[in-house]
Structures are given as C-alpha cells and as structure tokens.
Design an enzyme around this catalytic site. Structure first.
Site, PDB file in Angstrom:
ATOM      1  N   GLU A  49       0.800  -1.228   0.000  1.00 16.26           N
ATOM      2  CA  GLU A  49       0.000   0.000   0.000  1.00 16.26           C
ATOM      3  C   GLU A  49       0.834   1.280   0.000  1.00 16.26           C
ATOM      4  OE1 GLU A  49      -2.981   0.007   3.049  1.00 16.26           O
ATOM      5  OE2 GLU A  49      -3.820  -1.900   2.449  1.00 16.26           O
ATOM      6  N   GLU A  58      -5.267  -8.747   1.486  1.00 18.31           N
ATOM      7  CA  GLU A  58      -5.850  -8.347   2.775  1.00 18.31           C
ATOM      8  C   GLU A  58      -7.329  -8.096   2.583  1.00 18.31           C
ATOM      9  OE1 GLU A  58      -4.141  -4.957   4.846  1.00 18.31           O
ATOM     10  OE2 GLU A  58      -2.123  -5.655   4.353  1.00 18.31           O
TER      11      GLU A  58
HETATM   12  C1  GCO Z   1      -2.900  -2.263   5.340  1.00 18.73           C
HETATM   13  C2  GCO Z   1      -2.556  -2.574   6.453  1.00 18.73           C
HETATM   14  C3  GCO Z   1      -2.856  -3.155   7.697  1.00 18.73           C
HETATM   15  C4  GCO Z   1      -3.945  -2.543   8.473  1.00 18.73           C
HETATM   16  C5  GCO Z   1      -5.284  -2.892   7.920  1.00 18.73           C
HETATM   17  C6  GCO Z   1      -6.430  -2.347   8.707  1.00 18.73           C
HETATM   18  O1  GCO Z   1      -2.076  -2.789   4.570  1.00 18.73           O
HETATM   19  O2  GCO Z   1      -3.802  -1.468   5.204  1.00 18.73           O
HETATM   20  O3  GCO Z   1      -1.677  -3.552   5.968  1.00 18.73           O
HETATM   21  O4  GCO Z   1      -1.620  -2.923   8.244  1.00 18.73           O
HETATM   22  O5  GCO Z   1      -3.836  -2.987   9.757  1.00 18.73           O
HETATM   23  O6  GCO Z   1      -5.400  -2.391   6.641  1.00 18.73           O
HETATM   24  O7  GCO Z   1      -6.375  -0.957   8.699  1.00 18.73           O
END
Ligand code: GCO
Length: 444
Positions: A166, A355
C-alpha cells in the site's frame, strides 16, 4: 453452516492469513534492531490514539513458534508477513546477522508446518536514519540494496515476494494527511514520496531479479473505489480525483504510463523530482499483484482550503449504512466493482486478495469471542471473490487480515482486526468464532 464455493476450495485456491512486522513483532530494540519511522512517530505525543507503541505489540519476535503452530492448527497453508528493514540492516545499511536470523527461524517454523511464506519487503517500517525518508530519492536506492540483501539471504526460500504494501498509505497518509509516519502535511511532497516509492519498487524488482530469477514478484496495492456523494458534476469530478490519486498514481507507473494531468499540476515545481527514465524503471514486469480491500469511499467537492489542494473531501459514512467498529462501511460489492474497474483500465497480472477483514472489537466472554459481525463480513466478501472468478477474473488466493489482533497504526490497540484474540497483558491467544469458522471451512 456456511460452505465454501467450489471455486474457492483449498485444493485449487490459496487461503492464508496476513500480518506485518511492526504490527506484531515487538522486540523493537532486540538483537541490533534500529528504530523505524514508526518507532519515532509513536514517541511523539498525540500521534497514536491510545498513546501506545510497537515496543511489545504481540511479542511475535519471541512467540513466533507458537504463532506458526496456531496458523497451522487453523488450517491455513499460506502466511503473508513482512520483513522489517530496520531489523535486518544496521544504521550504516549493512547486514544485521541477528535480525536476519529471526526470519530464517520463522521460515524454518513455517516449513516444518507445511506453510508457504508470502513475504512483503516494506510494510511501512522505514529505517529512521534514512535522511529525508521517502522524500529523498536516495531512499529508493537504499531500498534496492536492502532488497538485494534479502534476496541473497532468503531468496531461495521465498517463492513469492511483494516489494511494497500500500504505497498510497506511505505517501499520502504519511505526507499529505500526516496521520501516519512520518506525519508530514504537504500535498506536493506526498506526490514526491509516491514517485520515490514507485521508483524503489522498480529498482527493487531489478535488484531481486539480478540475484534470484525464479521468485514470483509483485506489489500490494489498496486501490480505491470512490463514489460521488451526489451526481453534481463537482462531486463526480472530486470522486474521480480521489481515484486518480489512489489508483492511477501507482498503477500508471507500473505499466509505463504517465500520471494524469491533475496530479502533475498538484506536484507543481516538485515535478523535477521525476527524472527521464524513471517511468521505465517503475514499469518492471509483474508476476502478480496483491489487492487489499476493506471498504469504499464517498467523496464530494472540496470544503476546506487543504481539501481544495487535493481536490476532494471524503464524507464519513453514516447510518443507516452498516459499519465495522472502526467506522468503515461494510460494502462487499465494492470488491467486485474495484477489481472490474482495474481490469478495464490496466493489463493486470494474476491477482491475490492480500488483505480483507474487519475491525470487530467484540471482547472475550467466558473464554470465547463471538465476533459474528466479522464472520458475516468475511463470508460476504468470499462470495464476491467467487463471483469475480466465475466471471473470469484471475484471482488465485485470499488472505484474511489479520491472523491476530495487533498494533493498528494510529489507532494503537483500540481496533481489533484479528481472527485470533490477543490479551495484550498476558499475550494469550484465543481463536475467535471467525477463526473457528475458517478452520471448519478450510477443512471440508
Ligand atoms: C494495510 C494494512 C494493515 C492494516 C489494515 C487495517 O495494509 O492497510 O496492511 O496494516 O492494519 O489495513 O487498517
């Protein structure tokens, strides 16, 4: 009892759970680890909601063997984690053997349980001593050196590696909104950071491939689905600008395309940070792309002076929308819409949902955690993944965020994303109903 769509059966589809180094490891000064920008950010008063930090987190650094056993018991055959750059390099950017050994032990443990590692090289914990951070072009070259180091020491044991997680968050939450480390608030600089991150990605892929040609290499993005608040042209334009920032800013360079004019205008004089030849470096061949999806956004024409600079204002979702405990709208259809949107615009490689998950802060009661909202959230998103595959999308796997409750960045420990509950006083792990549901689904 819910069942998995035949298209998602573990024999043909990859199921995993995900974490990141800073959020779970703790041991922030152990074995020569140097500070990251998240260590220093947490130390600044007012930055983290509950004034917490990552010094202990889930103490995974010391408990990794038990955590890996738990992953195996829950039935996952794949585990996504990140490597902490400040753990495996020293303050003069050389190898820190003791830090590297931690990841060797982790890989040994995964191997013993038949779990395939899926590694991310950068999940936001930038070494704090790199002057200027992502605002300095040199950081991209330091990233390539770090990448090469990991490739040399772990490369033959890592079948799939993502460079960045990200980059939008590092660039814009870190340098425009300033709510993430390093906490800068400067629109034009956030675009410089975005460019240097993508340059780092390209240089990193080149460096890795020069050492290890077989690894499947890619990047993890969190593309935006942004709907306008109304169909007034100014709201529609604002939503488009938000999507350009979130999507085109990162996807265009990956495929050798220029940024939209609106972003070039916003970077202004700092556009000089982008040099001839950079685009070609960013556009290295991708073996896969990871997508993280949680929710959608709603935008309207800018309301404040700062918003005017970026061209949009996000509108917080309100009732009667269904929200998770962090206040994000539950909008499973958005996953389908966002993937289809990307497919229509860019020549995507095979995709993994790297994710997806929900903040459901349900606590322990009588030794169990009944996180029904998270269960419903997950099942609704599995359905979207199956539908996408049925309609021809090349999605190869799904990783739930997250294996366990952990340090949720600026929210500290106040938001729980884990399918396993963590008692942060005792470090006891308790699988929640969602974990048991997944265990059953994956077993059938
Ligand atoms: C992401 C994040 C996570 C966060 C999750 C929730 O990549 O956005 O990897 O670290 O914890 O998205 O906000």
């Amino acid at each position: 009892m819910p069942a998995l769509d035949p298209l998602l059966q573990p024999t043909r589809f990859e199921w995993g759970c995900a974490t990141s180094s800073f959020q779970i490891e703790g041991a922030s000064t152990a074995d020569g680890k140097v500070p990251s920008i998240w260590d220093t950010f947490c130390a600044e008063p007012g930055r983290i909601k509950d004034a917490s930090d990552g010094r202990v987190a889930c103490d995974h650094y010391h408990r990794f063997a038990d955590d890996v056993r738990l992953i195996a018991e829950l039935g996952f055959k794949h585990y996504r984690f990140s490597i902490a750059w400040p753990r495996i390099t020293t303050s003069n950017n050389r190898l820190n053997v003791a830090g590297m050994d931690f990841y060797k032990r982790l890989l040994d443990a995964l191997d013993q349980h038949g779990i395939t590692p899926n590694a991310t090289l950068f999940h936001w914990d930038l070494p704090a001593h790199l002057e200027g951070g992502w605002l300095n072009r040199d950081t991209a070259y330091r990233f390539a050196e770090y990448t090469e180091l990991v490739a040399r020491h772990l490369g033959d044991r890592l079948p799939r590696v993502a460079t960045l997680n990200e980059p939008w968050c590092s660039a814009f939450l870190g340098h425009d909104l300033g709510v993430f480390a390093p906490g800068v608030q400067n629109r034009a600089q956030s675009l410089v950071a975005a460019h240097h991150l993508m340059l780092a990605h390209g240089l990193g892929l080149q460096a890795w491939r020069s050492v290890q040609a077989q690894t499947s290499l890619g990047i993890v993005l969190n593309p935006e689905l942004c709907d306008p608040l109304t169909d007034r042209p100014e709201d529609v334009q604002a939503a488009r600008l938000a999507e350009w920032e979130r999507n085109d800013c990162f996807l265009n360079p990956l495929f050798g395309r220029e940024w939209p004019d609106a972003l070039l205008e916003q970077i202004g004089e700092l556009n000089a940070a982008r040099r001839d030849g950079d685009l070609a470096i960013c556009a290295q061949p991708l073996d896969f792309m990871g997508l993280n999806y949680y929710t959608r956004s709603i935008a309207r024409a800018p309301v404040t002076v700062n918003d005017a600079q970026r061209g949009y204002t996000f509108v917080a979702p309100t009732a009667p929308k269904r929200l998770t405990d962090i206040g994000w709208e539950i909008y499973p259809e958005g996953l389908t819409r966002v993937v289809q949107n990307l497919q229509a615009q860019w020549p995507l490689p095979p995709l993994w949902i790297t994710e997806n998950g929900a903040a459901d802060n349900t606590g322990l009661a009588h030794g169990a955690v009944d996180d029904g909202m998270r269960c419903d959230y997950l099942l609704a998103h599995f359905e979207q993944v199956a539908g996408l595959i049925r309609n021809g999308a090349d999605i190869r796997g799904y990783y739930v965020w997250s294996l366990m409750d952990n340090f949720e960045w600026a929210h500290g420990y106040s938001q729980r994303f884990g399918i396993v509950h963590v008692d942060f006083h005792t470090q006891k792990r308790t699988p929640k109903r969602s974990a048991l549901m997944l265990q059953k689904l994956l077993r059938e």
